[in-house]
Design a protein around this motif. Structure first.
Motif, PDB file in Angstrom:
ATOM      1  N   GLY A  76      45.357  39.979  49.975  1.00 41.69           N
ATOM      2  CA  GLY A  76      44.412  40.097  48.868  1.00 41.69           C
ATOM      3  C   GLY A  76      44.032  38.731  48.315  1.00 41.69           C
ATOM      4  O   GLY A  76      42.891  38.500  47.933  1.00 41.69           O
ATOM      5  N   ALA A  77      45.002  37.827  48.280  1.00 46.55           N
ATOM      6  CA  ALA A  77      44.747  36.509  47.685  1.00 46.55           C
ATOM      7  C   ALA A  77      43.927  35.636  48.626  1.00 46.55           C
ATOM      8  O   ALA A  77      43.057  34.894  48.179  1.00 46.55           O
ATOM      9  CB  ALA A  77      46.062  35.816  47.333  1.00 46.55           C
ATOM     10  N   ASN A  78      44.185  35.686  49.917  1.00 45.66           N
ATOM     11  CA  ASN A  78      43.419  34.892  50.884  1.00 45.66           C
ATOM     12  C   ASN A  78      43.645  35.434  52.297  1.00 45.66           C
ATOM     13  O   ASN A  78      44.617  35.083  52.954  1.00 45.66           O
ATOM     14  CB  ASN A  78      43.840  33.414  50.803  1.00 45.66           C
ATOM     15  CG  ASN A  78      43.011  32.539  51.722  1.00 45.66           C
ATOM     16  OD1 ASN A  78      42.279  33.036  52.586  1.00 45.66           O
ATOM     17  ND2 ASN A  78      43.118  31.242  51.549  1.00 45.66           N
ATOM     18  N   SER A 111      42.660  28.098  54.644  1.00 44.24           N
ATOM     19  CA  SER A 111      43.545  28.702  55.624  1.00 44.24           C
ATOM     20  C   SER A 111      45.015  28.372  55.380  1.00 44.24           C
ATOM     21  O   SER A 111      45.895  29.055  55.874  1.00 44.24           O
ATOM     22  CB  SER A 111      43.209  28.226  57.035  1.00 44.24           C
ATOM     23  OG  SER A 111      41.832  28.160  57.221  1.00 44.24           O
ATOM     24  N   MET A 152      22.404  23.865  24.189  1.00 45.62           N
ATOM     25  CA  MET A 152      23.306  24.893  24.747  1.00 45.62           C
ATOM     26  C   MET A 152      23.154  24.959  26.250  1.00 45.62           C
ATOM     27  O   MET A 152      22.062  25.069  26.778  1.00 45.62           O
ATOM     28  CB  MET A 152      22.920  26.274  24.169  1.00 45.62           C
ATOM     29  CG  MET A 152      23.287  26.467  22.734  1.00 45.62           C
ATOM     30  SD  MET A 152      24.907  27.191  22.545  1.00 45.62           S
ATOM     31  CE  MET A 152      24.546  28.916  22.867  1.00 45.62           C
ATOM     32  N   ARG A 153      24.252  24.852  26.948  1.00 44.82           N
ATOM     33  CA  ARG A 153      24.199  25.043  28.382  1.00 44.82           C
ATOM     34  C   ARG A 153      25.525  25.612  28.871  1.00 44.82           C
ATOM     35  O   ARG A 153      26.510  25.621  28.148  1.00 44.82           O
ATOM     36  CB  ARG A 153      23.864  23.738  29.107  1.00 44.82           C
ATOM     37  CG  ARG A 153      24.781  22.598  28.709  1.00 44.82           C
ATOM     38  CD  ARG A 153      24.241  21.324  29.247  1.00 44.82           C
ATOM     39  NE  ARG A 153      24.953  20.996  30.471  1.00 44.82           N
ATOM     40  CZ  ARG A 153      24.462  20.152  31.377  1.00 44.82           C
ATOM     41  NH1 ARG A 153      23.269  19.638  31.220  1.00 44.82           N
ATOM     42  NH2 ARG A 153      25.156  19.854  32.447  1.00 44.82           N
ATOM     43  N   VAL A 175      49.376  38.672  49.755  1.00 44.63           N
ATOM     44  CA  VAL A 175      48.839  37.497  50.449  1.00 44.63           C
ATOM     45  C   VAL A 175      47.454  37.807  51.018  1.00 44.63           C
ATOM     46  O   VAL A 175      46.514  37.028  50.863  1.00 44.63           O
ATOM     47  CB  VAL A 175      49.786  37.029  51.575  1.00 44.63           C
ATOM     48  CG1 VAL A 175      49.178  35.847  52.310  1.00 44.63           C
ATOM     49  CG2 VAL A 175      51.144  36.657  51.009  1.00 44.63           C
ATOM     50  N   GLU A 234      28.632  25.765  31.580  1.00 43.67           N
ATOM     51  CA  GLU A 234      29.335  24.857  32.470  1.00 43.67           C
ATOM     52  C   GLU A 234      30.527  25.584  33.066  1.00 43.67           C
ATOM     53  O   GLU A 234      31.178  26.396  32.410  1.00 43.67           O
ATOM     54  CB  GLU A 234      29.808  23.654  31.652  1.00 43.67           C
ATOM     55  CG  GLU A 234      30.187  22.466  32.478  1.00 43.67           C
ATOM     56  CD  GLU A 234      30.543  21.277  31.581  1.00 43.67           C
ATOM     57  OE1 GLU A 234      29.642  20.477  31.305  1.00 43.67           O
ATOM     58  OE2 GLU A 234      31.699  21.183  31.162  1.00 43.67           O
ATOM     59  N   LEU A 255      48.220  32.434  44.522  1.00 42.05           N
ATOM     60  CA  LEU A 255      49.652  32.733  44.526  1.00 42.05           C
ATOM     61  C   LEU A 255      50.477  31.496  44.156  1.00 42.05           C
ATOM     62  O   LEU A 255      49.993  30.380  44.196  1.00 42.05           O
ATOM     63  CB  LEU A 255      50.077  33.266  45.898  1.00 42.05           C
ATOM     64  CG  LEU A 255      49.386  34.563  46.349  1.00 42.05           C
ATOM     65  CD1 LEU A 255      49.996  35.067  47.647  1.00 42.05           C
ATOM     66  CD2 LEU A 255      49.483  35.643  45.291  1.00 42.05           C
ATOM     67  N   ARG A 281      42.397  34.827  55.088  1.00 42.67           N
ATOM     68  CA  ARG A 281      42.465  33.869  56.179  1.00 42.67           C
ATOM     69  C   ARG A 281      43.826  33.173  56.232  1.00 42.67           C
ATOM     70  O   ARG A 281      44.411  33.007  57.298  1.00 42.67           O
ATOM     71  CB  ARG A 281      41.346  32.836  56.013  1.00 42.67           C
ATOM     72  CG  ARG A 281      41.058  32.149  57.303  1.00 42.67           C
ATOM     73  CD  ARG A 281      39.747  31.419  57.310  1.00 42.67           C
ATOM     74  NE  ARG A 281      39.821  30.377  58.319  1.00 42.67           N
ATOM     75  CZ  ARG A 281      39.651  30.585  59.619  1.00 42.67           C
ATOM     76  NH1 ARG A 281      39.374  31.789  60.067  1.00 42.67           N
ATOM     77  NH2 ARG A 281      39.761  29.598  60.470  1.00 42.67           N
ATOM     78  N   ALA A 282      44.333  32.799  55.064  1.00 43.64           N
ATOM     79  CA  ALA A 282      45.664  32.192  55.025  1.00 43.64           C
ATOM     80  C   ALA A 282      46.697  33.200  55.511  1.00 43.64           C
ATOM     81  O   ALA A 282      47.667  32.845  56.173  1.00 43.64           O
ATOM     82  CB  ALA A 282      45.994  31.717  53.616  1.00 43.64           C
ATOM     83  N   GLU A 305      36.946  24.022  34.660  1.00 45.13           N
ATOM     84  CA  GLU A 305      37.774  23.459  35.729  1.00 45.13           C
ATOM     85  C   GLU A 305      39.024  24.312  35.910  1.00 45.13           C
ATOM     86  O   GLU A 305      39.534  24.468  36.991  1.00 45.13           O
ATOM     87  CB  GLU A 305      38.168  22.026  35.392  1.00 45.13           C
ATOM     88  CG  GLU A 305      36.987  21.091  35.340  1.00 45.13           C
ATOM     89  CD  GLU A 305      36.378  20.806  36.706  1.00 45.13           C
ATOM     90  OE1 GLU A 305      37.090  20.267  37.548  1.00 45.13           O
ATOM     91  OE2 GLU A 305      35.195  21.138  36.906  1.00 45.13           O
ATOM     92  N   GLU A 306      39.504  24.837  34.813  1.00 46.52           N
ATOM     93  CA  GLU A 306      40.693  25.676  34.874  1.00 46.52           C
ATOM     94  C   GLU A 306      40.382  26.998  34.206  1.00 46.52           C
ATOM     95  O   GLU A 306      39.636  27.046  33.245  1.00 46.52           O
ATOM     96  CB  GLU A 306      41.819  25.010  34.069  1.00 46.52           C
ATOM     97  CG  GLU A 306      42.855  24.323  34.907  1.00 46.52           C
ATOM     98  CD  GLU A 306      43.828  23.613  34.003  1.00 46.52           C
ATOM     99  OE1 GLU A 306      44.709  24.285  33.459  1.00 46.52           O
ATOM    100  OE2 GLU A 306      43.676  22.399  33.819  1.00 46.52           O
ATOM    101  N   ARG A 360      32.010  28.340  30.505  1.00 49.82           N
ATOM    102  CA  ARG A 360      32.009  28.223  29.059  1.00 49.82           C
ATOM    103  C   ARG A 360      30.665  27.684  28.620  1.00 49.82           C
ATOM    104  O   ARG A 360      29.928  27.068  29.386  1.00 49.82           O
ATOM    105  CB  ARG A 360      33.127  27.302  28.597  1.00 49.82           C
ATOM    106  CG  ARG A 360      32.988  25.926  29.207  1.00 49.82           C
ATOM    107  CD  ARG A 360      34.082  25.048  28.708  1.00 49.82           C
ATOM    108  NE  ARG A 360      34.059  23.790  29.437  1.00 49.82           N
ATOM    109  CZ  ARG A 360      34.828  22.760  29.127  1.00 49.82           C
ATOM    110  NH1 ARG A 360      35.657  22.857  28.125  1.00 49.82           N
ATOM    111  NH2 ARG A 360      34.763  21.658  29.819  1.00 49.82           N
TER     112      ARG A 360
END
Lengths: 494, 344
Positions: free
Chosen positions: B223-225, A339, B1-2, B221, B4, A345, B227-228, B7-8, B341
């Protein structure tokens, strides 16, 4: 003593960070071994490697004298390792024993229930096997999770921050049963970032910092100051907070507010609260007792069924969210990523989330926005390599600083701060607390919602306790004890 | 092979993905072509030379890409707010319908601008229905936009078999030809019409809207979130309705341009699924307004090059459609590698 588990030279890299750097850890059979460190120190990563969720880049695991390689949690469980995560995996509509035997893939139910009773007796776990999960408290649900692990003949039990969601009383009960369990031969790894708990319940502690083992200590031979120093890497004392006490006028008034939760059940029942200017009202309670709904109702994202909310004597309960913000309401939401920010962004965009309309309608002045964002980043010491990276790249502490920068720089009349320090490291906690107190000192009326009683007693002027959507009492901080607040939090009465 | 979780998100994978996906689908279609007895290298060469090697080919590339640019936008703009507009096809048909109605009944020097405006309004109105249902009742827009397509398509079909069937069409399901004042001017002795330029103009305007205005910022905004966005005081429901209206209006204009620029009459099947093609076009462009031009031109090239293949080797048009589908499939499948990956 026998060594049940040894992890040697474990290294695990993720893009950009080394989560574990040549970590060595030795766990003796029958001990409670603490894994202490700040968030991001690599505790959970290390345990996820052990439990077969991640695979280490380097290093080896010796379990019961044999080199092992778990490819999935299934393998780990088979070998006798259980893990209780922070989030529960329980079927709410089934009973306790059904949940425990669920997924065994064997159908000899009668024998199973008997075996279950044996386990319960052996470890002295207090739980009603026939109760439905949905009727249980959080502490009881956690016991079911532990039971699930024990029932699978676990010899090594990993608990990931198990007390984060418990009341002080429930925590004590958990510690007692943990001690009983190790007495009957179980070994426990206890992940935590709380010093007191590590001292309370463990036998030995491995301290991790930045992915490396700092030291291994015997709990009996250490103390809080020493642990904190090893954990953070420098001397830390939580500074007492300077409050300027002055009786202000009523700013935020919540009157008979009733609201439903997402399931349509009453989550807030005729809530009455008043917060004066310059005052911090701490709202104590175990999570899930209406705190989230209260935050949402004040912000305006949840509908009020009955009652009114006044900000400076103006009824804001039917106002749009935008108008509430304009009237001087700020919020540090509980769910930071969900939230508080749009994580895809950039830093600038997130800092401007509420104010961008002041920078032009058809021709947004990005230059001016950047300038303002740069000021905010500097003032609130948000550590970011650039203003243009997505905020998902920021650490938890810096994310919270960014939200503080956005919400506090508006000089709000009223501020809702919900779990503002959850998951932050000590430096971050101190910073956030100081900023909130500064804001109150400058005249803002603050509602501090927190599950951390220490935090509430540390910061608040008055304390309200919420239980099952009702305010069970409001006290001046000086006239109430933590124990009494804890009793009210658990639904008891004084 | 697996497998994962990363993280980024990997930047290199993210940006090279569209190209790798296209390459992979070229290889697969190559195998397919080889099976039906066509030398794939030669076939790709013919596709290229017939499209880029002549005035006719190039003009056809732009003619075919134009409705795709517009429907791509019609999907991409709601997508920026996190909505799936599967209804561009229906919105296109509604635009075509009202434009034909004007062209056939109110011939005047102002017919063209009136047709544009009304087509936009009708396309927007068709999108307004699912938009308001979504905003008010959280009704899934994928289903409502999709179903409304059939209503629009069969409405036009009904019209050309009934009330709007022309007097001089020998019982074909067509309307009469439009008067000249209701057709878009063409250039260079080709089918290149004014609508092509207008489509590019619309892209440019939308680019500025999303780059420069506070409205565009709010959409990003949401589209990105969502709720925010709500917490920040952005009216999410308004954004839902506005982005759908813009998308519908642009799809409506696509319908008007197709009949007024190409067909010069209303008939059934004026679109070979341009509205649906807008979905992969928008996905391929990752919601980026300017990139819509590129991805629409790629699909336009597949149409033009595909008909070249058809005439040269008399292979079925199905192969072209398979080609298009594979591109989409490889891109969506490839998204996996942005987030995960493979490790040993």
């Amino acid at each position: 003593m026998d060594v049940i588990l040894e992890m040697r030279n474990i290294t695990k890299k993720f893009p950009g960070i080394v989560a574990n750097k040549k970590v060595n850890i030795k766990v003796f059979k029958g001990e409670i071994h603490g894994l202490l460190g700040e968030n991001g120190a690599g505790k959970t990563t290390l345990m996820n490697i052990l439990f077969g969720i991640y695979k280490q880049d380097d290093g080896e695991i010796i379990y019961k004298g044999e080199k092992v390689e778990f490819r999935s949690p299934k393998d780990a469980i088979k070998a006798g390792i259980g893990m209780v995560h922070q989030h529960f995996n329980l079927v709410e509509t089934l009973t306790v024993w059904q949940n425990v035997v669920l997924g065994r893939g064997e159908f000899i139910l009668k024998d199973e229930k008997k075996k279950l009773l044996d386990v319960i007796n052996k470890y002295g776990i207090k739980i009603n096997l026939d109760a439905r999960i949905s009727t249980l408290s959080v502490g009881e649900k956690q016991r079911v999770e532990i039971l699930k692990a024990l029932y699978r003949d676990v010899e090594l039990l990993i608990l990931d921050e198990p007390t984060a969601i418990l009341t002080p009383q429930e925590t004590r009960t958990l510690f007692e049963s943990l001690r009983k369990m190790v007495k009957s031969g179980l070994t426990v790894i206890f992940i935590t970032h709380k010093l007191k708990e590590a001292l309370d319940v463990t036998d030995r502690i491995t301290i991790l910092r930045n992915g490396e083992v700092v030291r291994v200590v015997e709990t009996a031979k250490t103390n809080e100051v020493e642990l904190a120093k090893m954990m953070v890497g420098k001397e830390v004392v939580l500074k007492p907070i300077k409050r300027q006490k002055k009786k202000g006028k009523k700013v935020l008034k919540i009157e008979n507010v009733t609201a439903l939760n997402d399931e349509g059940v009453e989550a807030l029942k005729s809530i009455n609260l008043v917060v004066n200017s310059g005052e911090i009202l701490g709202l104590a309670g175990v999570s899930g007792n209406g705190q989230k709904e209260l935050e949402e109702v004040i912000v305006g994202v949840r509908r009020i069924e009955k009652g009114k909310i006044y900000l400076d004597d103006i009824d804001i309960s039917r106002m749009s969210i935008k108008d509430r913000i304009k009237s001087g309401l700020s919020c540090i939401p509980e769910d930071r990523l969900g939230s508080g920010v749009a994580s895809k962004l950039s830093v600038v965009e997130n800092l401007m989330l509420r104010d961008f309309e002041n920078y032009g309608k058809f021709n947004l002045d990005f230059e001016k926005m950047r300038k303002k964002a740069k000021e905010l980043v500097e003032e609130f010491d948000v550590k970011t390599p650039s203003l243009d990276i997505p905020v998902s790249m920021l650490s938890g502490g810096n994310l919270q600083r960014l939200i503080l920068a956005r919400e506090l720089s508006r000089n709000p009349k009223a501020l809702i701060a919900s779990q503002p320090t959850r998951g932050l490291d000590i430096a971050g906690i101190e910073y956030v607390r100081k900023k909130i107190v500064d804001t109150a000192n400058s005249g803002t009326a603050v509602i501090l919602i927190s599950e951390d009683l220490d935090e509430i007693f540390h910061m608040a002027d008055r304390i309200a306790v919420i239980y099952e959507g009702q305010i069970k009492g409001v006290f001046d901080k000086d006239v109430v004890t933590k124990e009494n607040v804890g009793i009210l939090m658990a639904g008891g009465s004084l | 092979m697996r497998i994962e979780r990363r993280e980024e998100i990997s930047k290199i994978v993210l940006y090279s993905l569209p190209f790798l996906s296209i390459l992979a689908s070229l290889i697969f279609v190559g195998i397919l072509l080889w099976f039906v007895g066509v030398n794939p290298i030669e076939a790709y060469y013919i596709m290229l030379i017939r499209t880029f090697g002549s005035k006719l080919g190039l003009s056809e590339l732009f003619v075919k890409s134009t409705p795709l640019i517009l429907t791509g936008l019609a999907v991409a703009i709601p997508m920026r707010a996190g909505l799936w507009n599967i209804g561009a096809e229906g919105q296109l048909y509604m635009g075509a319908f009202i434009a034909s109605f004007v062209a056939l009944n109110f011939a005047s020097p102002f017919a063209i601008p009136i047709m544009f405006v009304l087509a936009a309004i009708f396309g927007a109105a068709w999108a307004f229905i699912p938009a308001i249902l979504k905003a008010k009742f959280e009704l899934n827009e994928i289903i409502s936009t999709l179903l409304l397509n059939y209503v629009a398509i069969y409405w036009v079909e009904y019209l050309v078999y009934g009330p709007m069937r022309g007097k001089n069409v020998y019982n074909f399901p067509y309307s009469d030809l439009f008067p000249e004042c209701a057709t878009l001017p063409r250039f260079f002795d080709t089918r290149l019409h004014l609508g092509v330029i207008i489509a590019f103009l619309i892209v440019f305007i939308m680019y500025l809207t999303f780059r420069k205005t506070s409205f565009g910022f709010s959409v990003n905004v949401v589209g990105a979130n969502p709720r925010a966005a709500e917490y920040a005081g952005i009216d999410r429901k308004k954004i839902i309705v506005y982005t759908m209206l813009i998308g519908g209006a642009i799809a409506g204009i696509a319908g008007m341009e197709e009949i007024s620029g190409i067909h010069h009459r209303l008939r059934a099947a004026i679109s070979p699924g341009y509205g649906y093609a807008g979905i992969p076009i928008s996905l391929l462009a990752k919601g980026n307004i300017l990139a819509i031009i590129l991805s629409a031109m790629l699909f336009g090239f597949l149409y033009v090059g595909g008909s070249a293949l058809q005439t040269t080797y008399s292979i079925p048009i199905a192969v072209v459609y398979i080609f298009q589908s594979l591109v989409v499939l490889f891109i969506i499948g490839g998204e996996f590698f942005v987030r995960y990956r493979v490790v040993r």
